[in-house]
Enzyme design. Structure first.
Site, mmCIF file in Angstrom:
data_model
loop_
_atom_site.group_PDB
_atom_site.id
_atom_site.type_symbol
_atom_site.label_atom_id
_atom_site.label_comp_id
_atom_site.label_asym_id
_atom_site.label_seq_id
_atom_site.Cartn_x
_atom_site.Cartn_y
_atom_site.Cartn_z
ATOM 1 C CE LYS A 154 153.738 83.676 31.035
ATOM 2 N NZ LYS A 154 154.793 83.411 30.066
ATOM 3 N NE ARG B 293 145.679 81.678 13.780
ATOM 4 C CZ ARG B 293 145.259 80.834 14.697
ATOM 5 N NH1 ARG B 293 145.225 79.542 14.448
ATOM 6 N NH2 ARG B 293 144.897 81.260 15.903
ATOM 7 C CB SER C 159 158.941 77.173 37.761
ATOM 8 O OG SER C 159 158.794 77.676 36.456
HETATM 9 P P1 NAP Z 1 149.168 83.515 23.026
HETATM 10 O O1 NAP Z 1 149.227 84.848 23.651
HETATM 11 O O2 NAP Z 1 147.941 82.668 23.161
HETATM 12 O O3 NAP Z 1 149.434 83.760 21.435
HETATM 13 C C1 NAP Z 1 149.352 82.690 20.542
HETATM 14 C C2 NAP Z 1 149.917 83.107 19.185
HETATM 15 O O4 NAP Z 1 150.006 81.937 18.371
HETATM 16 C C3 NAP Z 1 149.057 84.115 18.409
HETATM 17 O O5 NAP Z 1 149.898 84.941 17.662
HETATM 18 C C4 NAP Z 1 148.234 83.182 17.494
HETATM 19 O O6 NAP Z 1 147.832 83.805 16.287
HETATM 20 C C5 NAP Z 1 149.262 82.135 17.165
HETATM 21 N N1 NAP Z 1 148.686 80.843 16.788
HETATM 22 C C6 NAP Z 1 147.932 80.026 17.552
HETATM 23 N N2 NAP Z 1 147.618 78.888 16.867
HETATM 24 C C7 NAP Z 1 148.199 79.011 15.646
HETATM 25 C C8 NAP Z 1 148.243 78.183 14.493
HETATM 26 N N3 NAP Z 1 147.618 77.001 14.469
HETATM 27 N N4 NAP Z 1 148.940 78.601 13.416
HETATM 28 C C9 NAP Z 1 149.582 79.785 13.439
HETATM 29 N N5 NAP Z 1 149.552 80.644 14.502
HETATM 30 C C10 NAP Z 1 148.885 80.251 15.597
HETATM 31 O O7 NAP Z 1 150.382 82.567 23.486
HETATM 32 P P2 NAP Z 1 151.788 83.049 24.070
HETATM 33 O O8 NAP Z 1 151.689 83.241 25.533
HETATM 34 O O9 NAP Z 1 152.243 84.177 23.216
HETATM 35 O O10 NAP Z 1 152.698 81.742 23.843
HETATM 36 C C11 NAP Z 1 153.149 81.368 22.549
HETATM 37 C C12 NAP Z 1 154.100 80.179 22.648
HETATM 38 O O11 NAP Z 1 155.289 80.550 23.330
HETATM 39 C C13 NAP Z 1 153.521 78.978 23.429
HETATM 40 O O12 NAP Z 1 153.858 77.799 22.707
HETATM 41 C C14 NAP Z 1 154.278 79.009 24.743
HETATM 42 O O13 NAP Z 1 154.432 77.708 25.290
HETATM 43 C C15 NAP Z 1 155.622 79.579 24.305
HETATM 44 N N6 NAP Z 1 156.371 80.223 25.414
HETATM 45 C C16 NAP Z 1 157.553 79.657 25.783
HETATM 46 C C17 NAP Z 1 158.291 80.233 26.813
HETATM 47 C C18 NAP Z 1 159.601 79.599 27.229
HETATM 48 O O14 NAP Z 1 160.103 79.945 28.308
HETATM 49 N N7 NAP Z 1 160.181 78.739 26.431
HETATM 50 C C19 NAP Z 1 157.816 81.379 27.475
HETATM 51 C C20 NAP Z 1 156.609 81.947 27.049
HETATM 52 C C21 NAP Z 1 155.883 81.350 26.017
HETATM 53 P P3 NAP Z 1 146.427 84.607 16.175
HETATM 54 O O15 NAP Z 1 146.726 86.003 16.633
HETATM 55 O O16 NAP Z 1 146.101 84.525 14.737
HETATM 56 O O17 NAP Z 1 145.447 83.885 17.058
#
Ligand code: NAP
Length: 278
Positions: free
Chosen positions: A66, A152, A17
Protein backbone atom coordinates in the site's frame (compact mmCIF):
# COMPACT_ATOMS: atom_id res chain seq x y z
CA UNK A 1 -11.56 -5.24 -25.49
CA UNK A 2 -12.95 -6.04 -22.02
CA UNK A 3 -11.80 -3.69 -19.24
CA UNK A 4 -9.27 -5.45 -17.00
CA UNK A 5 -8.71 -5.00 -13.26
CA UNK A 6 -6.56 -6.88 -10.75
CA UNK A 7 -5.71 -7.00 -7.08
CA UNK A 8 -1.95 -6.94 -6.53
CA UNK A 9 -0.40 -8.35 -3.34
CA UNK A 10 1.96 -10.95 -1.91
CA UNK A 11 0.52 -13.37 -0.88
CA UNK A 12 -2.69 -13.00 -2.86
CA UNK A 13 -4.48 -16.40 -3.02
CA UNK A 14 -6.64 -15.53 0.01
CA UNK A 15 -8.08 -12.35 -1.54
CA UNK A 16 -11.89 -12.18 -1.76
CA UNK A 17 -11.72 -9.15 -4.07
CA UNK A 18 -12.15 -11.07 -7.39
CA UNK A 19 -15.38 -12.58 -6.05
CA UNK A 20 -16.66 -9.23 -4.75
CA UNK A 21 -15.87 -7.22 -7.90
CA UNK A 22 -17.17 -9.92 -10.27
CA UNK A 23 -20.45 -9.86 -8.34
CA UNK A 24 -20.53 -6.04 -8.43
CA UNK A 25 -20.01 -6.18 -12.22
CA UNK A 26 -22.80 -8.72 -12.61
CA UNK A 27 -25.20 -6.70 -10.43
CA UNK A 28 -24.52 -3.43 -12.24
CA UNK A 29 -24.32 -4.92 -15.76
CA UNK A 30 -20.71 -3.80 -16.25
CA UNK A 31 -18.42 -5.74 -18.59
CA UNK A 32 -15.01 -6.29 -16.98
CA UNK A 33 -12.59 -8.90 -15.69
CA UNK A 34 -10.97 -8.87 -12.23
CA UNK A 35 -8.15 -11.24 -11.27
CA UNK A 36 -5.48 -11.80 -8.62
CA UNK A 37 -1.95 -10.70 -9.52
CA UNK A 38 0.98 -11.86 -7.40
CA UNK A 39 3.86 -9.35 -7.41
CA UNK A 40 7.37 -10.30 -6.26
CA UNK A 41 8.20 -8.56 -2.97
CA UNK A 42 10.81 -6.45 -4.78
CA UNK A 43 8.78 -6.06 -7.98
CA UNK A 44 5.60 -4.08 -7.27
CA UNK A 45 6.25 -1.19 -9.66
CA UNK A 46 7.39 -3.40 -12.56
CA UNK A 47 4.26 -5.54 -12.04
CA UNK A 48 2.06 -2.43 -12.23
CA UNK A 49 3.82 -1.16 -15.37
CA UNK A 50 3.57 -4.55 -17.09
CA UNK A 51 -0.17 -4.65 -16.35
CA UNK A 52 -0.61 -1.11 -17.73
CA UNK A 53 1.26 -2.15 -20.89
CA UNK A 54 -1.25 -4.99 -21.32
CA UNK A 55 -4.10 -2.46 -21.25
CA UNK A 56 -5.07 -2.74 -17.56
CA UNK A 57 -7.59 -0.13 -16.37
CA UNK A 58 -7.06 -0.26 -12.62
CA UNK A 59 -5.82 -2.23 -9.64
CA UNK A 60 -6.47 -2.79 -5.99
CA UNK A 61 -3.31 -2.81 -3.90
CA UNK A 62 -3.08 -4.97 -0.81
CA UNK A 63 -0.41 -6.02 1.69
CA UNK A 64 2.46 -5.36 1.67
CA UNK A 65 2.31 -2.82 -1.17
CA UNK A 66 0.00 0.00 0.00
CA UNK A 67 2.91 2.40 0.60
CA UNK A 68 4.49 1.50 -2.75
CA UNK A 69 1.11 2.13 -4.37
CA UNK A 70 1.23 5.62 -2.88
CA UNK A 71 4.70 6.21 -4.34
CA UNK A 72 3.89 4.91 -7.81
CA UNK A 73 0.83 7.18 -8.19
CA UNK A 74 1.32 10.37 -10.22
CA UNK A 75 -1.82 11.93 -8.71
CA UNK A 76 -3.55 11.27 -5.38
CA UNK A 77 -7.07 11.81 -4.08
CA UNK A 78 -7.40 13.77 -0.83
CA UNK A 79 -8.14 10.62 1.16
CA UNK A 80 -5.09 8.81 -0.30
CA UNK A 81 -2.93 11.83 0.49
CA UNK A 82 -4.28 11.87 4.03
CA UNK A 83 -3.87 8.10 4.51
CA UNK A 84 -0.30 8.14 3.15
CA UNK A 85 -1.20 4.84 1.46
CA UNK A 86 -3.14 3.62 -1.54
CA UNK A 87 -5.46 0.64 -1.98
CA UNK A 88 -6.84 1.66 -5.39
CA UNK A 89 -5.09 2.67 -8.63
CA UNK A 90 -6.64 3.87 -11.86
CA UNK A 91 -4.65 4.05 -15.07
CA UNK A 92 -5.05 6.73 -17.74
CA UNK A 93 -2.79 7.46 -20.73
CA UNK A 94 -0.01 9.17 -18.84
CA UNK A 95 -1.37 9.09 -15.32
CA UNK A 96 -1.67 6.71 -12.38
CA UNK A 97 -4.28 7.99 -9.93
CA UNK A 98 -4.11 6.66 -6.37
CA UNK A 99 -7.07 6.51 -4.00
CA UNK A 100 -7.67 5.02 -0.56
CA UNK A 101 -11.16 3.66 0.10
CA UNK A 102 -10.46 1.67 3.30
CA UNK A 103 -11.49 4.38 5.77
CA UNK A 104 -14.62 5.26 3.86
CA UNK A 105 -15.47 1.54 3.82
CA UNK A 106 -15.22 1.47 7.61
CA UNK A 107 -17.44 4.53 8.12
CA UNK A 108 -20.02 3.30 5.59
CA UNK A 109 -20.18 -0.09 7.29
CA UNK A 110 -20.78 1.49 10.70
CA UNK A 111 -23.19 4.21 9.59
CA UNK A 112 -25.11 2.57 6.74
CA UNK A 113 -24.96 -1.18 7.40
CA UNK A 114 -25.07 -1.06 11.19
CA UNK A 115 -27.25 2.06 11.28
CA UNK A 116 -25.11 3.80 13.93
CA UNK A 117 -24.05 7.43 13.77
CA UNK A 118 -20.53 8.48 14.76
CA UNK A 119 -21.53 12.13 14.87
CA UNK A 120 -21.10 13.68 18.32
CA UNK A 121 -19.83 10.37 19.80
CA UNK A 122 -16.57 9.44 21.49
CA UNK A 123 -14.40 7.26 19.25
CA UNK A 124 -11.31 5.29 20.25
CA UNK A 125 -9.09 4.13 17.39
CA UNK A 126 -6.57 1.40 18.30
CA UNK A 127 -3.42 1.26 16.15
CA UNK A 128 -1.25 3.71 14.27
CA UNK A 129 -0.40 1.74 11.13
CA UNK A 130 -1.76 2.18 7.61
CA UNK A 131 -5.34 1.13 8.40
CA UNK A 132 -5.62 3.51 11.37
CA UNK A 133 -4.11 6.38 9.45
CA UNK A 134 -6.46 5.79 6.51
CA UNK A 135 -9.48 5.80 8.83
CA UNK A 136 -8.80 9.20 10.44
CA UNK A 137 -9.99 11.57 7.68
CA UNK A 138 -13.23 9.63 6.99
CA UNK A 139 -13.93 9.47 10.75
CA UNK A 140 -13.26 13.20 11.24
CA UNK A 141 -15.47 14.03 8.27
CA UNK A 142 -18.54 12.61 10.08
CA UNK A 143 -17.71 14.80 13.10
CA UNK A 144 -17.46 12.69 16.24
CA UNK A 145 -17.12 14.71 19.47
CA UNK A 146 -13.72 13.24 20.33
CA UNK A 147 -11.20 10.93 18.67
CA UNK A 148 -8.46 9.26 20.70
CA UNK A 149 -5.77 7.24 18.89
CA UNK A 150 -4.03 4.63 21.07
CA UNK A 151 -1.13 2.44 20.05
CA UNK A 152 1.23 -0.16 21.51
CA UNK A 153 4.10 2.15 20.55
CA UNK A 154 2.73 5.41 21.99
CA UNK A 155 5.01 7.73 19.94
CA UNK A 156 3.41 6.56 16.71
CA UNK A 157 -0.05 7.53 18.00
CA UNK A 158 1.25 10.89 19.23
CA UNK A 159 2.86 11.58 15.84
CA UNK A 160 -0.42 10.78 14.08
CA UNK A 161 -2.29 13.17 16.37
CA UNK A 162 0.23 15.95 15.68
CA UNK A 163 -0.20 15.35 11.96
CA UNK A 164 -4.02 15.35 12.03
CA UNK A 165 -4.58 18.09 14.63
CA UNK A 166 -5.18 20.91 12.09
CA UNK A 167 -7.68 18.72 10.24
CA UNK A 168 -9.40 17.87 13.54
CA UNK A 169 -9.70 21.59 14.29
CA UNK A 170 -11.18 22.27 10.85
CA UNK A 171 -13.89 19.66 11.56
CA UNK A 172 -14.33 20.85 15.16
CA UNK A 173 -13.23 17.46 16.56
CA UNK A 174 -11.04 17.18 19.67
CA UNK A 175 -8.09 14.83 19.07
CA UNK A 176 -5.71 13.15 21.47
CA UNK A 177 -3.51 10.06 21.60
CA UNK A 178 -0.99 7.92 23.46
CA UNK A 179 -0.33 4.41 24.75
CA UNK A 180 -2.86 1.96 26.23
CA UNK A 181 -2.46 3.40 29.73
CA UNK A 182 -3.29 6.93 28.52
CA UNK A 183 -6.73 5.96 27.18
CA UNK A 184 -9.55 7.80 29.01
CA UNK A 185 -12.85 6.11 29.91
CA UNK A 186 -16.26 6.14 28.31
CA UNK A 187 -16.06 5.49 24.53
CA UNK A 188 -19.10 4.80 22.34
CA UNK A 189 -17.04 3.23 19.54
CA UNK A 190 -13.78 1.29 19.90
CA UNK A 191 -12.24 0.46 16.53
CA UNK A 192 -9.41 -2.06 16.45
CA UNK A 193 -7.09 -1.14 13.58
CA UNK A 194 -4.16 -3.09 15.02
CA UNK A 195 -3.06 -6.42 13.63
CA UNK A 196 -2.98 -7.85 17.19
CA UNK A 197 -5.84 -10.27 16.40
CA UNK A 198 -3.64 -11.83 13.70
CA UNK A 199 -1.26 -12.90 16.47
CA UNK A 200 -4.06 -13.96 18.84
CA UNK A 201 -3.45 -10.90 21.03
CA UNK A 202 -5.68 -8.16 22.41
CA UNK A 203 -4.76 -4.52 23.15
CA UNK A 204 -4.56 -4.01 26.92
CA UNK A 205 -7.54 -1.81 27.75
CA UNK A 206 -9.37 -1.42 31.00
CA UNK A 207 -13.10 -2.18 31.04
CA UNK A 208 -14.16 1.39 31.84
CA UNK A 209 -12.93 2.42 28.39
CA UNK A 210 -16.17 0.96 27.00
CA UNK A 211 -19.54 2.64 27.55
CA UNK A 212 -22.25 0.03 28.31
CA UNK A 213 -23.77 0.54 24.86
CA UNK A 214 -20.38 0.69 23.09
CA UNK A 215 -19.67 -0.96 19.77
CA UNK A 216 -16.32 -2.74 19.48
CA UNK A 217 -15.27 -3.06 15.83
CA UNK A 218 -12.35 -5.24 14.73
CA UNK A 219 -11.12 -4.43 11.21
CA UNK A 220 -9.93 -8.02 10.94
CA UNK A 221 -12.34 -10.73 9.77
CA UNK A 222 -12.34 -14.45 9.21
CA UNK A 223 -14.45 -17.58 9.50
CA UNK A 224 -14.51 -17.18 13.31
CA UNK A 225 -14.82 -14.12 15.60
CA UNK A 226 -11.41 -12.65 16.43
CA UNK A 227 -9.88 -12.96 19.89
CA UNK A 228 -10.63 -9.23 20.44
CA UNK A 229 -14.30 -9.85 19.66
CA UNK A 230 -14.51 -12.99 21.80
CA UNK A 231 -13.00 -11.30 24.84
CA UNK A 232 -15.29 -8.26 24.66
CA UNK A 233 -18.40 -10.28 23.90
CA UNK A 234 -17.79 -12.19 27.14
CA UNK A 235 -17.94 -8.80 28.90
CA UNK A 236 -21.31 -8.00 27.29
CA UNK A 237 -19.99 -5.56 24.67
CA UNK A 238 -21.52 -5.56 21.17
CA UNK A 239 -18.86 -6.69 18.66
CA UNK A 240 -18.51 -6.61 14.87
CA UNK A 241 -15.75 -7.75 12.49
CA UNK A 242 -14.34 -5.99 9.41
CA UNK A 243 -16.05 -8.00 6.66
CA UNK A 244 -18.53 -5.18 6.02
CA UNK A 245 -15.60 -2.77 5.76
CA UNK A 246 -14.00 -5.04 3.15
CA UNK A 247 -17.15 -5.06 1.02
CA UNK A 248 -17.79 -1.32 1.44
CA UNK A 249 -14.23 -0.33 0.51
CA UNK A 250 -14.63 -2.50 -2.58
CA UNK A 251 -17.92 -0.76 -3.46
CA UNK A 252 -16.23 2.62 -3.06
CA UNK A 253 -13.40 1.47 -5.35
CA UNK A 254 -15.89 0.12 -7.90
CA UNK A 255 -17.67 3.51 -7.89
CA UNK A 256 -14.31 5.28 -8.33
CA UNK A 257 -13.47 3.13 -11.36
CA UNK A 258 -16.88 2.68 -12.98
CA UNK A 259 -18.98 5.65 -11.82
CA UNK A 260 -21.70 3.41 -10.38
CA UNK A 261 -22.04 2.30 -6.74
CA UNK A 262 -23.24 -1.30 -6.41
CA UNK A 263 -25.64 -2.50 -3.75
CA UNK A 264 -23.61 -4.35 -1.12
CA UNK A 265 -26.14 -6.17 1.10
CA UNK A 266 -26.46 -9.39 -0.92
CA UNK A 267 -22.71 -9.69 -1.49
CA UNK A 268 -21.94 -9.15 2.17
CA UNK A 269 -24.40 -11.89 3.13
CA UNK A 270 -23.01 -14.26 0.47
CA UNK A 271 -19.43 -13.57 1.52
CA UNK A 272 -20.27 -14.33 5.14
CA UNK A 273 -21.53 -17.76 4.04
CA UNK A 274 -18.51 -18.35 1.77
CA UNK A 275 -16.14 -17.63 4.68
CA UNK A 276 -18.05 -19.82 7.11
CA UNK A 277 -17.88 -22.90 4.85
CA UNK A 278 -14.13 -22.55 4.16
P1 NAP B 1 0.21 -2.17 9.95
O1 NAP B 1 0.42 -0.93 9.18
O2 NAP B 1 1.24 -3.25 9.96
O3 NAP B 1 -0.02 -1.68 11.50
C1 NAP B 1 -0.16 -2.63 12.51
C2 NAP B 1 -0.63 -1.95 13.79
O4 NAP B 1 -0.96 -2.97 14.74
C3 NAP B 1 0.41 -1.05 14.47
O5 NAP B 1 -0.26 0.02 15.09
C4 NAP B 1 1.02 -2.01 15.51
O6 NAP B 1 1.53 -1.33 16.65
C5 NAP B 1 -0.20 -2.78 15.93
N1 NAP B 1 0.10 -4.10 16.48
C6 NAP B 1 0.68 -5.14 15.84
N2 NAP B 1 0.76 -6.23 16.66
C7 NAP B 1 0.20 -5.84 17.84
C8 NAP B 1 -0.01 -6.50 19.08
N3 NAP B 1 0.36 -7.77 19.26
N4 NAP B 1 -0.62 -5.82 20.08
C9 NAP B 1 -1.01 -4.55 19.90
N5 NAP B 1 -0.80 -3.85 18.74
C10 NAP B 1 -0.22 -4.50 17.72
O7 NAP B 1 -1.17 -2.90 9.57
P2 NAP B 1 -2.45 -2.23 8.89
O8 NAP B 1 -2.30 -2.24 7.42
O9 NAP B 1 -2.67 -0.93 9.60
O10 NAP B 1 -3.60 -3.29 9.25
C11 NAP B 1 -4.13 -3.41 10.56
C12 NAP B 1 -5.30 -4.38 10.57
O11 NAP B 1 -6.38 -3.87 9.82
C13 NAP B 1 -4.97 -5.76 9.96
O12 NAP B 1 -5.54 -6.75 10.80
C14 NAP B 1 -5.70 -5.74 8.63
O13 NAP B 1 -6.10 -7.04 8.23
C15 NAP B 1 -6.90 -4.87 8.95
N6 NAP B 1 -7.50 -4.23 7.75
C16 NAP B 1 -8.77 -4.59 7.42
C17 NAP B 1 -9.37 -4.00 6.31
C18 NAP B 1 -10.78 -4.41 5.93
O14 NAP B 1 -11.19 -4.10 4.80
N7 NAP B 1 -11.52 -5.03 6.80
C19 NAP B 1 -8.67 -3.06 5.53
C20 NAP B 1 -7.37 -2.70 5.92
C21 NAP B 1 -6.79 -3.30 7.04
P3 NAP B 1 3.07 -0.82 16.71
O15 NAP B 1 3.06 0.54 16.08
O16 NAP B 1 3.36 -0.79 18.16
O17 NAP B 1 3.89 -1.82 15.95
Amino acid sequence: MVDRYVVIGNPIEHSQSPYIHSEFARLTGQCLTYERLLAPLDGFESTVRAFIALGGCGANVTLPFKLEGYRVATRLTERAQSAGAVNTLQFFDEEIVGDNTDGMGLVTDIERNLGLSLRGRRVLLLGAGGAARGAILPILSVRPAFLFVANRTPERAINLIEHFKPLGESYGVALSGGGWDAVPNGFDFVINATSASLHGEVPLLNEAVFEKSALAYDMMYGSQPTVFMRQLERNGIRVVDGLGMLVEQAAETFAFWRGVRPDTATILAALRIRLSVK
